[in-house]
Write an enzyme that holds these catalytic residues in place. Sequence first.
Site, PDB file in Angstrom:
ATOM      1  N   TYR A 134       5.616  17.718  11.979  1.00 37.56           N
ATOM      2  CA  TYR A 134       6.731  16.743  12.027  1.00 37.56           C
ATOM      3  C   TYR A 134       8.110  17.381  11.849  1.00 37.56           C
ATOM      4  O   TYR A 134       9.081  16.663  11.596  1.00 37.56           O
ATOM      5  CB  TYR A 134       6.590  15.688  10.922  1.00 37.56           C
ATOM      6  CG  TYR A 134       5.194  15.186  10.650  1.00 37.56           C
ATOM      7  CD1 TYR A 134       4.514  14.439  11.598  1.00 37.56           C
ATOM      8  CD2 TYR A 134       4.574  15.443   9.428  1.00 37.56           C
ATOM      9  CE1 TYR A 134       3.234  13.978  11.326  1.00 37.56           C
ATOM     10  CE2 TYR A 134       3.296  14.973   9.159  1.00 37.56           C
ATOM     11  CZ  TYR A 134       2.629  14.248  10.118  1.00 37.56           C
ATOM     12  OH  TYR A 134       1.373  13.787   9.856  1.00 37.56           O
ATOM     13  N   GLU A 141       0.822  -1.214   0.000  1.00 39.30           N
ATOM     14  CA  GLU A 141       0.000   0.000   0.000  1.00 39.30           C
ATOM     15  C   GLU A 141       0.854   1.261   0.000  1.00 39.30           C
ATOM     16  O   GLU A 141       0.828   2.023   0.971  1.00 39.30           O
ATOM     17  CB  GLU A 141      -0.875   0.030   1.258  1.00 39.30           C
ATOM     18  CG  GLU A 141      -1.805  -1.137   1.409  1.00 39.30           C
ATOM     19  CD  GLU A 141      -2.425  -1.209   2.802  1.00 39.30           C
ATOM     20  OE1 GLU A 141      -3.558  -1.686   2.897  1.00 39.30           O
ATOM     21  OE2 GLU A 141      -1.772  -0.800   3.785  1.00 39.30           O
ATOM     22  N   PRO A 142       1.595   1.521  -1.049  1.00 45.37           N
ATOM     23  CA  PRO A 142       2.390   2.748  -1.054  1.00 45.37           C
ATOM     24  C   PRO A 142       1.503   3.972  -1.284  1.00 45.37           C
ATOM     25  O   PRO A 142       0.572   3.923  -2.082  1.00 45.37           O
ATOM     26  CB  PRO A 142       3.336   2.553  -2.242  1.00 45.37           C
ATOM     27  CG  PRO A 142       2.661   1.566  -3.126  1.00 45.37           C
ATOM     28  CD  PRO A 142       1.738   0.729  -2.278  1.00 45.37           C
ATOM     29  N   GLY A 143       1.775   5.033  -0.573  1.00 45.78           N
ATOM     30  CA  GLY A 143       1.042   6.281  -0.773  1.00 45.78           C
ATOM     31  C   GLY A 143       2.027   7.367  -1.175  1.00 45.78           C
ATOM     32  O   GLY A 143       2.068   7.816  -2.323  1.00 45.78           O
ATOM     33  N   ARG A 150       3.029  20.143   7.458  1.00 46.46           N
ATOM     34  CA  ARG A 150       4.008  19.112   7.825  1.00 46.46           C
ATOM     35  C   ARG A 150       5.208  19.632   8.612  1.00 46.46           C
ATOM     36  O   ARG A 150       5.787  18.900   9.390  1.00 46.46           O
ATOM     37  CB  ARG A 150       4.452  18.310   6.598  1.00 46.46           C
ATOM     38  CG  ARG A 150       3.291  17.522   5.971  1.00 46.46           C
ATOM     39  CD  ARG A 150       3.730  16.508   4.923  1.00 46.46           C
ATOM     40  NE  ARG A 150       4.415  15.385   5.508  1.00 46.46           N
ATOM     41  CZ  ARG A 150       5.716  15.218   5.501  1.00 46.46           C
ATOM     42  NH1 ARG A 150       6.491  16.101   4.903  1.00 46.46           N
ATOM     43  NH2 ARG A 150       6.256  14.167   6.065  1.00 46.46           N
ATOM     44  N   CYS A 161      -1.759  33.047  11.600  1.00 42.76           N
ATOM     45  CA  CYS A 161      -1.490  33.795  12.819  1.00 42.76           C
ATOM     46  C   CYS A 161      -0.884  32.932  13.902  1.00 42.76           C
ATOM     47  O   CYS A 161      -1.492  32.742  14.950  1.00 42.76           O
ATOM     48  CB  CYS A 161      -2.789  34.390  13.314  1.00 42.76           C
ATOM     49  SG  CYS A 161      -2.982  36.038  12.692  1.00 42.76           S
ATOM     50  N   GLU A 162       0.262  32.356  13.631  1.00 39.94           N
ATOM     51  CA  GLU A 162       1.025  31.736  14.709  1.00 39.94           C
ATOM     52  C   GLU A 162       2.465  31.537  14.284  1.00 39.94           C
ATOM     53  O   GLU A 162       2.758  31.327  13.098  1.00 39.94           O
ATOM     54  CB  GLU A 162       0.375  30.444  15.202  1.00 39.94           C
ATOM     55  CG  GLU A 162       0.199  29.345  14.197  1.00 39.94           C
ATOM     56  CD  GLU A 162      -0.436  28.125  14.854  1.00 39.94           C
ATOM     57  OE1 GLU A 162      -1.671  28.088  14.898  1.00 39.94           O
ATOM     58  OE2 GLU A 162       0.302  27.243  15.321  1.00 39.94           O
TER      59      GLU A 162
END
Length: 434
Positions: free
Chosen positions: A337, A293-295, A333, A364-365
Amino acid sequence: MNARETLYAGKNGRLQIGGVDVKDLASLYGTPLYVFDKAHIKKVCETFAESLNKYYGKGKIFYASKAFCCKETYRIVKEAGLGADVVSAGEIFTALSAGTDAKNLCFHGNNKSYSDLEYAVKSGVGYIVIDAVSEIDDLEEICAKLKVKQRVLLRVNPGVEAHTHHYIQTAKPDSKFGFSIENGDADKAVKNLVAKSFVDFCGLHCHIGSQIFEKTSFLLAVDKMTDYYKKVSEDFGAKLSVLNLGGGFGIYYTETDPKFGCEDYAEYIKSICEKLCECLAQKDVEKPYLIFEPGRAIVGEAGITLYTAGRIKNITGLKNYISVNGGMFENPRFALYQAKYTVLAAERLNDKPDTVYTVAGKCCESGDVIAENVNLPKMREGELIAVLSTGAYNYSMASNYNRNFVPPVVMVEDGKSYLAVKGQTFEDLVRNDL
Ligand code: LLP
């Protein structure tokens, strides 16, 4: 840049993707913009499918559609002969709307609700992957009611650690996914499954993590999974015929990652298949139907994101920020991560990258960053910036945070482009507000 023929610097020093100049894409569709190189997606699909066929001969690739899910992706992978891994009723619905044959869907999730399961069974999905104790009884009840025999796989946790970010490691002993082989939880689930009449327990599944390059973890998983496959067949009398080894193949983001071309993915599949055949022969187990199941590997490097450079802030003696008209709402991301990306001054690829920038988003962060410490030529407001390898887990993880629009998705191939997902409007933002 990554190892692809369809992404290169044009004579004019501008980035070209699939034979199209990014400046033209920006003028046609605006920015921010997700751009996908269709030929690359097809090529990687074919590579996985052909390698599985060549080195094992019996099985199917199910594209993990959580990586990038829209109708057009399902059409592309279907055309390449792939099925799809789906993780919600919404993904099932999207796949079916795009004409995917339900038989070619494999439904995952650690918390599929009763109605999710009912929807999946009624739709006729090929496999449901069991990932919770009470799910087994719910599914038996649903199938009995509908008089349907439903093929299921059991997601087990082989306890193999893949060397990747801990948020995307999924087979650690304390993971929320799967049933541990080691502590006996998997055995209990198997006993329950073999006693059912409508739930047709036909195989095992594992997925050890994501963005993995080293083969050792996969090979170890193969060994553990074949041991368990044998045990389940012999000790519990289950009639198994399917082994699903999940996805997780890594892609190139920055120069700290290996550059995997299609030959390397083929080689990867070859090693796993060889190890599998060796284990099966050694343990005297009949060859199961094999699923991967490669994504990320299928869509990740195919996608880039185009932005327009906005405000530039030089904090004297400390940092140079360049803000783009996107951010964590279309690429979360870095925030999630600390992911790294290759960033290019897309209109001036031949200019010397002599300035270090933090590429920030417009949310706004402070944590709203796309990439840190990237070398670019001295940037000007209004020029294009490209971030590479954004095809996986960007569009699919996008949100309307700060009521920003999820950008449109464009496919390019052979010098032509077309919209696969249109952009949002103000009206879309308030559509469900009462
Ligand atoms: N199969 C199962 C059961 C999975 O859980 C996953 C990914 C895949 C296949 C596909 O893995 P891939 O080939 O794409 O590595 N949002 C994270 C990635 C989460 C992956 C979750 N499961 C990211 O942005 O890195």
